[in-house]
Design a protein around this motif. Sequence first.
Motif, PDB file in Angstrom:
ATOM      1  N   SER A 368      72.549 106.893 118.212  1.00  0.00           N
ATOM      2  CA  SER A 368      71.207 106.458 117.822  1.00  0.00           C
ATOM      3  C   SER A 368      71.235 105.494 116.647  1.00  0.00           C
ATOM      4  O   SER A 368      70.343 104.653 116.498  1.00  0.00           O
ATOM      5  CB  SER A 368      70.331 107.675 117.480  1.00  0.00           C
ATOM      6  N   SER A 372      69.354 101.940 116.784  1.00  0.00           N
ATOM      7  CA  SER A 372      68.374 101.598 115.751  1.00  0.00           C
ATOM      8  C   SER A 372      68.735 100.291 115.050  1.00  0.00           C
ATOM      9  O   SER A 372      67.870  99.468 114.738  1.00  0.00           O
ATOM     10  CB  SER A 372      68.271 102.728 114.723  1.00  0.00           C
ATOM     11  N   PRO A 439      71.009 119.459 113.237  1.00  0.00           N
ATOM     12  CA  PRO A 439      70.207 118.922 112.128  1.00  0.00           C
ATOM     13  C   PRO A 439      70.760 119.375 110.782  1.00  0.00           C
ATOM     14  O   PRO A 439      71.398 120.433 110.673  1.00  0.00           O
ATOM     15  CB  PRO A 439      68.813 119.504 112.381  1.00  0.00           C
ATOM     16  N   TYR A 475      69.879 107.350 106.820  1.00  0.00           N
ATOM     17  CA  TYR A 475      69.375 107.362 108.200  1.00  0.00           C
ATOM     18  C   TYR A 475      69.045 108.784 108.598  1.00  0.00           C
ATOM     19  O   TYR A 475      69.785 109.724 108.276  1.00  0.00           O
ATOM     20  CB  TYR A 475      70.428 106.781 109.147  1.00  0.00           C
ATOM     21  N   GLU A 476      67.943 108.954 109.336  1.00  0.00           N
ATOM     22  CA  GLU A 476      67.523 110.259 109.825  1.00  0.00           C
ATOM     23  C   GLU A 476      67.433 110.199 111.351  1.00  0.00           C
ATOM     24  O   GLU A 476      66.546 109.539 111.901  1.00  0.00           O
ATOM     25  CB  GLU A 476      66.162 110.643 109.244  1.00  0.00           C
ATOM     26  N   TYR A 478      66.916 112.761 113.525  1.00  0.00           N
ATOM     27  CA  TYR A 478      66.003 113.707 114.163  1.00  0.00           C
ATOM     28  C   TYR A 478      64.557 113.409 113.811  1.00  0.00           C
ATOM     29  O   TYR A 478      63.862 114.197 113.167  1.00  0.00           O
ATOM     30  CB  TYR A 478      66.380 115.147 113.792  1.00  0.00           C
ATOM     31  N   THR A 479      64.110 112.230 114.239  1.00  0.00           N
ATOM     32  CA  THR A 479      62.688 111.907 114.163  1.00  0.00           C
ATOM     33  C   THR A 479      62.081 112.106 115.544  1.00  0.00           C
ATOM     34  O   THR A 479      62.792 112.069 116.567  1.00  0.00           O
ATOM     35  CB  THR A 479      62.470 110.453 113.710  1.00  0.00           C
ATOM     36  N   LEU A 480      60.793 112.291 115.603  1.00  0.00           N
ATOM     37  CA  LEU A 480      60.120 112.520 116.883  1.00  0.00           C
ATOM     38  C   LEU A 480      60.332 111.334 117.822  1.00  0.00           C
ATOM     39  O   LEU A 480      60.547 111.519 119.027  1.00  0.00           O
ATOM     40  CB  LEU A 480      58.623 112.752 116.651  1.00  0.00           C
ATOM     41  N   GLU A 481      60.304 110.126 117.274  1.00  0.00           N
ATOM     42  CA  GLU A 481      60.486 108.922 118.098  1.00  0.00           C
ATOM     43  C   GLU A 481      61.865 108.903 118.748  1.00  0.00           C
ATOM     44  O   GLU A 481      61.992 108.643 119.953  1.00  0.00           O
ATOM     45  CB  GLU A 481      60.287 107.678 117.236  1.00  0.00           C
ATOM     46  N   HIS A 482      62.904 109.182 117.958  1.00  0.00           N
ATOM     47  CA  HIS A 482      64.262 109.165 118.502  1.00  0.00           C
ATOM     48  C   HIS A 482      64.447 110.236 119.561  1.00  0.00           C
ATOM     49  O   HIS A 482      65.043 109.998 120.620  1.00  0.00           O
ATOM     50  CB  HIS A 482      65.278 109.384 117.380  1.00  0.00           C
TER      51      HIS A 482
END
Length: 596
Positions: A368, A372, A439, A475-476, A478-482
């Motif tokens: 990811s 991104s 996570p 960088y994250e 575990y976002t809802l979008e990903h």
Amino acid sequence: MIEFLTHINPGFLLVIVGIIGCFTPVKRVRQALMVATPVVAMILLAMADRGINLSTTAVLDIELVLYKVDSLNFIFGLAFLLAAFLNAIYALHTDDRLQDGMALTYAGAAVSATFAGDLMTLFIFWEITAVSSVFLILRARTKAAYQAAMRYLGIQILSGVLLLDGLAYVYKSAGSLRFDEIGTFLSFEDPGAKYVFAAFAIKAAFPFLHNWLQDAYPKATVVGAVVLSAFTTKLAVYAFARMFPGFEILIWIGAIMTVFPVFFAVIENDLRKVLSYSLNNQLGFMICAVGIGTPLALNGAAAHAFAHIIYKGLLFMSIGAVLYRVGTTKASELGGLWRSMPWTTIFCIIGAVSISAFPLFSGFVAKSMTMSAVAKEGYVIIWLMLLFASAGVLEHSGIKIPYFTFFGHDTGHRPKEAPFNMLLAMGLAAAICIAIGLPAFAPGFGYDWLYGLLPCTAAVGSAVCEVSGKAVVSYEPYTLEHILTQMQLLMAALLAFILLKRFGLYPAEKPGTILDTDWFYRRWGYGLAKWSGQVWGKAGPAMTGVAGNAGGRVFDRLEEAFSPRGALAKGALTSGMALWSAVLLGVVMLVVLLSS
């Protein structure tokens, strides 16, 4: 003593012990060395200071930096040492001195090259990886393996020759081979850059240069294919990240690498060859990220390489266990093995969901970042190509490998479960795939541990990030979008597979050899060689006779003139020739003296 050891490249330790292992007849002693050495090397690496030249020497007025650790090579070196440890455990059921020793030597050469601080040291171990790894193919002891090994060795040596040519140009233009003085290549203006790029491209299996991978890996031994999957190509990825970050052509090359293997993997019947095409696909993501060259992209390349070494090794281990028990990796001859090999099935599924980038597994937190980075830089077409390739990964590695091996049509095979040491190695690899994909509930937990090792983090600086001139980033994943984007992609690919199977549109698994660009040398090359052989068979004797007669006449004339019985050895001419020879020698020596 400890301080002295921490200033020695840990790869040297692996190379030395690997060579010793080749001559150690006692199985238990040898295998204890194979397992313990990578552990000791990891401890020494953890104790090493970063950012300084820990070991240097001079050879022919060229300064060699034998050991230098920074945040870029640390994560690659650690992944290589972990792979060497897992591979040694996986091989414990065998008793093959040459295979054990060369596997550790190969791993040690890759580690040594990774921690090299100059191009010459990199070249030396670059070549050692080629020579040591070929034995992992030869030990299969089949005619096909021998032929593939010779082709493999030839292309790997060619890579080394190109690298040697390149470093000669670099030394002439820069007066140094140290990475911290050379910097990075931003164009092909330096002739050395072209040669170095070509050398790296061969080992990274770029399009049209990739066939050595699909040719050799499936023909290696059960253990050999697992070992081979870890080092050579990821060493090339590291080399590109070290010397060509932000090199724009790599973006397109990487994107093409992700796409074209999908089509071949879908129709390929040999599952180890499917994994080899999948390896090409995954390398493309890393190369594309290196080409983007931003801190986020370089982090993505490093994270993906680390995760890939583990989950690809796990997949090769599971298919290797099937080959060890059943004797084949042909999808058309497998199926139903989950009944008698349940643990191998579970570990294979974990590897499959990891490479497919399911949330909670290592591939998700690594891949990811690259996606991104590509989106952030506005490469729409590249992003779509990577998206298609991601769906293809799920199809050929996430679904095809476990489905046709352990489920699918039941061929009636009921072998024993894999040996305990194989299960242990697979279990440890599976645990790593899960651990670094979770996570970050706490500092140093889950993906936070992996991200803390990346070259462009706030905690640790990196030369390649400084060269990019941009600030390091966090960088994250575990976002809802990903999560939603990835799950939609995975579910769509899964649905497509189900529908294709339901309506009989999925390509059937059939015995045979699938050719891609190797068609040119396998068909044209074979045809040319066959025609040449026929021509020589007819014209050869006559040509040999003519050449022999002409050569005989020339030899007779030379003997008549120069032999002790010849004309030039008779009379005053002999002393005259001696005198003139002395005069000419004196003139040559005088010219040399005056020109020095």
